[in-house]
Design an enzyme around this catalytic site. Structure first.
Site, PDB file in Angstrom:
ATOM      1  N   ILE A  58       0.823  -1.223   0.000  1.00 30.00           N
ATOM      2  CA  ILE A  58       0.000   0.000   0.000  1.00 30.00           C
ATOM      3  C   ILE A  58       0.853   1.268   0.000  1.00 30.00           C
ATOM      4  N   LEU A  79      -7.888  -2.049   5.558  1.00 26.13           N
ATOM      5  CA  LEU A  79      -7.510  -2.791   6.775  1.00 26.13           C
ATOM      6  C   LEU A  79      -6.026  -3.106   6.862  1.00 26.13           C
ATOM      7  N   SER A  83      -0.177  -4.924  12.906  1.00 26.73           N
ATOM      8  CA  SER A  83      -1.267  -4.932  13.894  1.00 26.73           C
ATOM      9  C   SER A  83      -0.870  -5.408  15.295  1.00 26.73           C
ATOM     10  N   THR A  98       3.938   1.390   7.211  1.00 29.07           N
ATOM     11  CA  THR A  98       2.700   0.791   6.704  1.00 29.07           C
ATOM     12  C   THR A  98       1.462   1.565   7.175  1.00 29.07           C
ATOM     13  N   THR A 129      -8.731   1.077  15.586  1.00 30.65           N
ATOM     14  CA  THR A 129      -8.762   0.311  16.834  1.00 30.65           C
ATOM     15  C   THR A 129      -9.165   1.187  18.002  1.00 30.65           C
ATOM     16  N   ASP A 130      -9.654   0.548  19.074  1.00 29.79           N
ATOM     17  CA  ASP A 130      -9.961   1.314  20.296  1.00 29.79           C
ATOM     18  C   ASP A 130      -8.688   1.752  21.023  1.00 29.79           C
ATOM     19  N   GLU A 131      -7.527   1.161  20.656  1.00 28.36           N
ATOM     20  CA  GLU A 131      -6.290   1.480  21.384  1.00 28.36           C
ATOM     21  C   GLU A 131      -5.870   2.939  21.192  1.00 28.36           C
ATOM     22  N   TYR A 155       2.371   1.060  18.141  1.00 28.68           N
ATOM     23  CA  TYR A 155       1.250   0.608  17.296  1.00 28.68           C
ATOM     24  C   TYR A 155       0.088   1.597  17.369  1.00 28.68           C
ATOM     25  N   LYS A 159      -1.615   4.061  14.498  1.00 31.78           N
ATOM     26  CA  LYS A 159      -3.027   3.983  14.095  1.00 31.78           C
ATOM     27  C   LYS A 159      -3.705   5.334  14.338  1.00 31.78           C
ATOM     28  N   LYS A 194      -1.159 -13.510  18.828  1.00 24.91           N
ATOM     29  CA  LYS A 194      -2.139 -12.804  19.651  1.00 24.91           C
ATOM     30  C   LYS A 194      -2.597 -13.691  20.810  1.00 24.91           C
ATOM     31  N   ASP A 285       5.991  -7.838  32.572  1.00 20.13           N
ATOM     32  CA  ASP A 285       4.900  -7.142  31.902  1.00 20.13           C
ATOM     33  C   ASP A 285       5.347  -6.527  30.574  1.00 20.13           C
ATOM     34  N   ARG A 286       4.359  -6.301  29.683  1.00 25.91           N
ATOM     35  CA  ARG A 286       4.596  -5.541  28.445  1.00 25.91           C
ATOM     36  C   ARG A 286       4.920  -4.099  28.833  1.00 25.91           C
ATOM     37  N   GLY A 288       4.702  -0.297  29.062  1.00 26.02           N
ATOM     38  CA  GLY A 288       3.604   0.629  28.747  1.00 26.02           C
ATOM     39  C   GLY A 288       2.260  -0.047  28.601  1.00 26.02           C
TER      40      GLY A 288
HETATM   41  P1  NAD Z   1      -3.382  -8.792  10.551  1.00 28.38           P
HETATM   42  O1  NAD Z   1      -2.026  -8.474  11.078  1.00 28.38           O
HETATM   43  O2  NAD Z   1      -3.971 -10.143  10.800  1.00 28.38           O
HETATM   44  O3  NAD Z   1      -3.430  -8.569   8.957  1.00 28.38           O
HETATM   45  C1  NAD Z   1      -2.838  -7.455   8.350  1.00 28.38           C
HETATM   46  C2  NAD Z   1      -2.816  -7.707   6.845  1.00 28.38           C
HETATM   47  O4  NAD Z   1      -2.250  -6.536   6.216  1.00 28.38           O
HETATM   48  C3  NAD Z   1      -1.953  -8.896   6.430  1.00 28.38           C
HETATM   49  O5  NAD Z   1      -2.657  -9.719   5.510  1.00 28.38           O
HETATM   50  C4  NAD Z   1      -0.727  -8.267   5.773  1.00 28.38           C
HETATM   51  O6  NAD Z   1      -0.171  -9.067   4.747  1.00 28.38           O
HETATM   52  C5  NAD Z   1      -1.318  -6.972   5.222  1.00 28.38           C
HETATM   53  N1  NAD Z   1      -0.291  -5.915   5.075  1.00 28.38           N
HETATM   54  C6  NAD Z   1       0.610  -5.505   6.006  1.00 28.38           C
HETATM   55  N2  NAD Z   1       1.391  -4.554   5.491  1.00 28.38           N
HETATM   56  C7  NAD Z   1       0.969  -4.334   4.219  1.00 28.38           C
HETATM   57  C8  NAD Z   1       1.384  -3.455   3.168  1.00 28.38           C
HETATM   58  N3  NAD Z   1       2.415  -2.593   3.330  1.00 28.38           N
HETATM   59  N4  NAD Z   1       0.705  -3.476   2.005  1.00 28.38           N
HETATM   60  C9  NAD Z   1      -0.330  -4.338   1.819  1.00 28.38           C
HETATM   61  N5  NAD Z   1      -0.741  -5.213   2.761  1.00 28.38           N
HETATM   62  C10 NAD Z   1      -0.102  -5.201   3.953  1.00 28.38           C
HETATM   63  O7  NAD Z   1      -4.328  -7.642  11.107  1.00 28.38           O
HETATM   64  P2  NAD Z   1      -5.844  -7.743  11.659  1.00 28.38           P
HETATM   65  O8  NAD Z   1      -5.813  -8.174  13.061  1.00 28.38           O
HETATM   66  O9  NAD Z   1      -6.665  -8.462  10.662  1.00 28.38           O
HETATM   67  O10 NAD Z   1      -6.226  -6.186  11.640  1.00 28.38           O
HETATM   68  C11 NAD Z   1      -6.740  -5.588  10.465  1.00 28.38           C
HETATM   69  C12 NAD Z   1      -7.009  -4.111  10.736  1.00 28.38           C
HETATM   70  O11 NAD Z   1      -7.938  -3.984  11.808  1.00 28.38           O
HETATM   71  C13 NAD Z   1      -5.765  -3.328  11.168  1.00 28.38           C
HETATM   72  O12 NAD Z   1      -5.830  -2.053  10.589  1.00 28.38           O
HETATM   73  C14 NAD Z   1      -5.890  -3.238  12.684  1.00 28.38           C
HETATM   74  O13 NAD Z   1      -5.257  -2.092  13.174  1.00 28.38           O
HETATM   75  C15 NAD Z   1      -7.396  -3.172  12.837  1.00 28.38           C
HETATM   76  N6  NAD Z   1      -7.934  -3.696  14.110  1.00 28.38           N
HETATM   77  C16 NAD Z   1      -7.529  -4.928  14.582  1.00 28.38           C
HETATM   78  C17 NAD Z   1      -8.102  -5.429  15.754  1.00 28.38           C
HETATM   79  C18 NAD Z   1      -7.735  -6.790  16.293  1.00 28.38           C
HETATM   80  O14 NAD Z   1      -8.165  -7.144  17.396  1.00 28.38           O
HETATM   81  N7  NAD Z   1      -6.983  -7.607  15.577  1.00 28.38           N
HETATM   82  C19 NAD Z   1      -9.047  -4.667  16.448  1.00 28.38           C
HETATM   83  C20 NAD Z   1      -9.423  -3.415  15.940  1.00 28.38           C
HETATM   84  C21 NAD Z   1      -8.858  -2.938  14.760  1.00 28.38           C
HETATM   85  O1  DAU Z   2      -7.973  -3.399  21.127  1.00 26.84           O
HETATM   86  C1  DAU Z   2      -7.792  -3.722  19.781  1.00 26.84           C
HETATM   87  C2  DAU Z   2      -6.397  -4.260  19.567  1.00 26.84           C
HETATM   88  O2  DAU Z   2      -6.374  -5.567  20.130  1.00 26.84           O
HETATM   89  C3  DAU Z   2      -5.989  -4.293  18.104  1.00 26.84           C
HETATM   90  O3  DAU Z   2      -5.922  -2.979  17.605  1.00 26.84           O
HETATM   91  C4  DAU Z   2      -4.637  -4.978  17.926  1.00 26.84           C
HETATM   92  O4  DAU Z   2      -4.333  -5.088  16.560  1.00 26.84           O
HETATM   93  C5  DAU Z   2      -4.707  -6.350  18.552  1.00 26.84           C
HETATM   94  O5  DAU Z   2      -3.444  -6.968  18.480  1.00 26.84           O
HETATM   95  C6  DAU Z   2      -5.161  -6.258  20.016  1.00 26.84           C
HETATM   96  O6  DAU Z   2      -4.147  -5.645  20.846  1.00 26.84           O
HETATM   97  P1  DAU Z   2      -3.763  -6.239  22.286  1.00 26.84           P
HETATM   98  O7  DAU Z   2      -2.406  -5.788  22.629  1.00 26.84           O
HETATM   99  O8  DAU Z   2      -4.855  -5.998  23.260  1.00 26.84           O
HETATM  100  O9  DAU Z   2      -3.798  -7.825  21.909  1.00 26.84           O
HETATM  101  P2  DAU Z   2      -2.830  -9.034  22.294  1.00 26.84           P
HETATM  102  O10 DAU Z   2      -3.503 -10.278  21.830  1.00 26.84           O
HETATM  103  O11 DAU Z   2      -1.431  -8.804  21.904  1.00 26.84           O
HETATM  104  O12 DAU Z   2      -2.878  -9.029  23.904  1.00 26.84           O
HETATM  105  C7  DAU Z   2      -4.113  -9.087  24.611  1.00 26.84           C
HETATM  106  C8  DAU Z   2      -3.785  -8.940  26.092  1.00 26.84           C
HETATM  107  O13 DAU Z   2      -3.099 -10.123  26.529  1.00 26.84           O
HETATM  108  C9  DAU Z   2      -2.886  -7.778  26.424  1.00 26.84           C
HETATM  109  O14 DAU Z   2      -3.278  -7.220  27.665  1.00 26.84           O
HETATM  110  C10 DAU Z   2      -1.491  -8.413  26.544  1.00 26.84           C
HETATM  111  C11 DAU Z   2      -1.807  -9.798  27.063  1.00 26.84           C
HETATM  112  N1  DAU Z   2      -0.889 -10.897  26.644  1.00 26.84           N
HETATM  113  C12 DAU Z   2      -0.626 -11.039  25.314  1.00 26.84           C
HETATM  114  C13 DAU Z   2       0.202 -12.055  24.868  1.00 26.84           C
HETATM  115  C14 DAU Z   2       0.514 -12.205  23.401  1.00 26.84           C
HETATM  116  C15 DAU Z   2      -0.363 -11.784  27.583  1.00 26.84           C
HETATM  117  O15 DAU Z   2      -0.638 -11.650  28.802  1.00 26.84           O
HETATM  118  N2  DAU Z   2       0.455 -12.783  27.133  1.00 26.84           N
HETATM  119  C16 DAU Z   2       0.776 -12.952  25.831  1.00 26.84           C
HETATM  120  O16 DAU Z   2       1.565 -13.883  25.501  1.00 26.84           O
END
Ligand code: NAD
Ligand code: DAU
Length: 347
Positions: A58, A79, A83, A98, A129-131, A155, A159, A194, A285-286, A288
């Protein structure tokens, strides 16, 4: 609709692609197929005449421009993104490229194309995202459409920047942008970095379950198919300049989620490693780490008639079963591009 969609080989994008094609929409999927992209996520619709994938970055304005000229979309659903919060701690630059640069390229090329081909129906749906709203305490009200932005990870900062650019295109150029913000998705085909898929797979394999900090961080969980339904509704009916929030009405602490996964895996996979709660290991912890996310999606319900249809209990049970039934999805990933190791510990 003719939907030019980005990121359709990823977790959420592929759910939108599957639903859109099944509903009779025509989809051009621009996806670079990074580590997070996987063609198997759209295998069920890949042979349809309504579907085409192009391997496009993109950030490549020429390739994006060509896609618009070839496809003539009446909707863009954007999308594609980096992420994963933990990866943004290890390597923020790729998130700026990206999520920020890529989004502005998409906006610029979409606007250029729309100027040459005016269409009242056209919408650019920017998926976020809500983040971007930051971190809540237990006493805070949930996020709503007017909550101020306060991103705290690389991240979420990337966003947030992309959301600001999307809204700047609406205000400055009268370009028909719709922004959506959603809470944590779960469901089939989520990349196993995740929390939920990682814990299911490690529980199945009898490996330690790494819970960050005290496990008391809270996330709101929504099934990916509910989110995809909402996104398609926002693409069809969304008003230009509007924001739509999507949530699952399912706030849970991380440790509660991991306990539920352990019990579900014990029940479905048998007693070899049971009780799997004994595998839980509290780790550093992560950096931040945001404490709590929560979403008030009442305005979206009032405006689109959308609300989530799956309870977290039912959705999580089905999701655990899906990972058990589909080890051919995640085993090659763990043997290749992601081994399940800790990311983002900043150590
Ligand atoms: P994902 O990481 O599973 O997928 C991202 C996709 O984008 C992949 O298929 C990757 O190949 C493609 N991509 C990455 N860089 C690219 C580039 N430079 N050009 C073209 N394609 C590229 O992500 P997801 O979890 O499906 O999230 C999708 C969208 O929704 C993101 O914008 C994310 O911020 C948003 N979102 C995710 C969550 C969540 O919980 N996963 C929640 C709210 C919003
Ligand atoms: O809120 C929406 C967001 O949710 C999206 O925008 C992001 O793309 C998506 O990755 C997600 O972010 P989080 O950081 O909340 O998701 P994650 O699955 O990485 O972690 C969820 C929670 O679990 C978070 O508090 C960190 C914790 N965690 C995560 C992992 C990977 C652990 O405790 N252990 C782990 O190994």
């Amino acid at each position: 609709m003719r939907i030019l969609l980005t990121g359709g080989l990823g977790f959420i994008g592929s759910a939108v692609v599957r639903q859109a094609v099944q509903a009779g929409h025509t989809v051009l999927n621009l996806d670079l197929q990074t580590y997070a992209g996987d063609p198997r996520t759209v295998a069920s619709v890949a042979d349809s005449d309504l579907y085409e994938h192009r391997t496009v970055d993109i950030c490549d304005d020429g390739a994006v421009r060509q896609a618009f000229e070839d496809f003539f979309p009446d909707r863009v659903m954007h999308l594609a993104a980096e992420s994963h919060v933990d990866r943004s701690i290890d390597g923020p630059a790729e998130f700026v490229r990206t999520n920020v640069v890529g989004t502005t390229v998409m906006l610029q090329e979409a606007q250029r194309w729309l100027t040459a081909h005016p269409n009242e129906q056209f919408r650019f749906v920017h998926i976020s995202t809500d983040e971007v709203f930051g971190s809540l305490t237990l006493d805070d009200e949930p996020f709503c459409e007017t909550t101020s932005y306060d991103p705290r990870s690389p991240y979420s900062a990337s966003k947030a920047a992309s959301d600001h650019f999307a809204r700047a295109w609406f205000h400055t150029y009268d370009f028909p942008v719709v922004v959506t913000n959603c809470s944590n998705n779960y469901g089939p085909f989520q990349f196993p970095e995740k929390l939920i898929p990682l814990m299911v797979i490690k529980a199945l394999n009898g490996e330690p379950l790494p819970v960050y900090g005290k496990g008391d961080n809270i996330r709101d969980w929504i099934h990916v198919e509910d989110h995809a339904e909402g996104l398609l509704q926002a693409a069809i009916e969304g008003q230009a300049g509007s924001t739509y929030l999507f949530g699952g009405d399912a706030e849970r602490t991380n440790i509660d989620v991991v306990h539920m996964i352990c019990d579900l895996v014990d029940a479905v996979a048998g007693s070899g490693e049971a009780p799997r709660r004994n595998l839980i290991t509290y780790v550093t912890d992560r950096p931040g780490h945001d404490h709590r996310y929560a979403i008030d999606f009442e305005t979206t319900t009032n405006r689109l008639g959308w609300k989530p249809s799956r309870s977290f209990e039912d959705g999580l049970r089905d999701t655990v079963q899906w990972y058990l039934d589909n080890d051919d999805y995640w085993e090659p990933i763990l043997a290749g591009r992601y081994a399940g190791t800790r990311l983002g510990s900043a150590e």
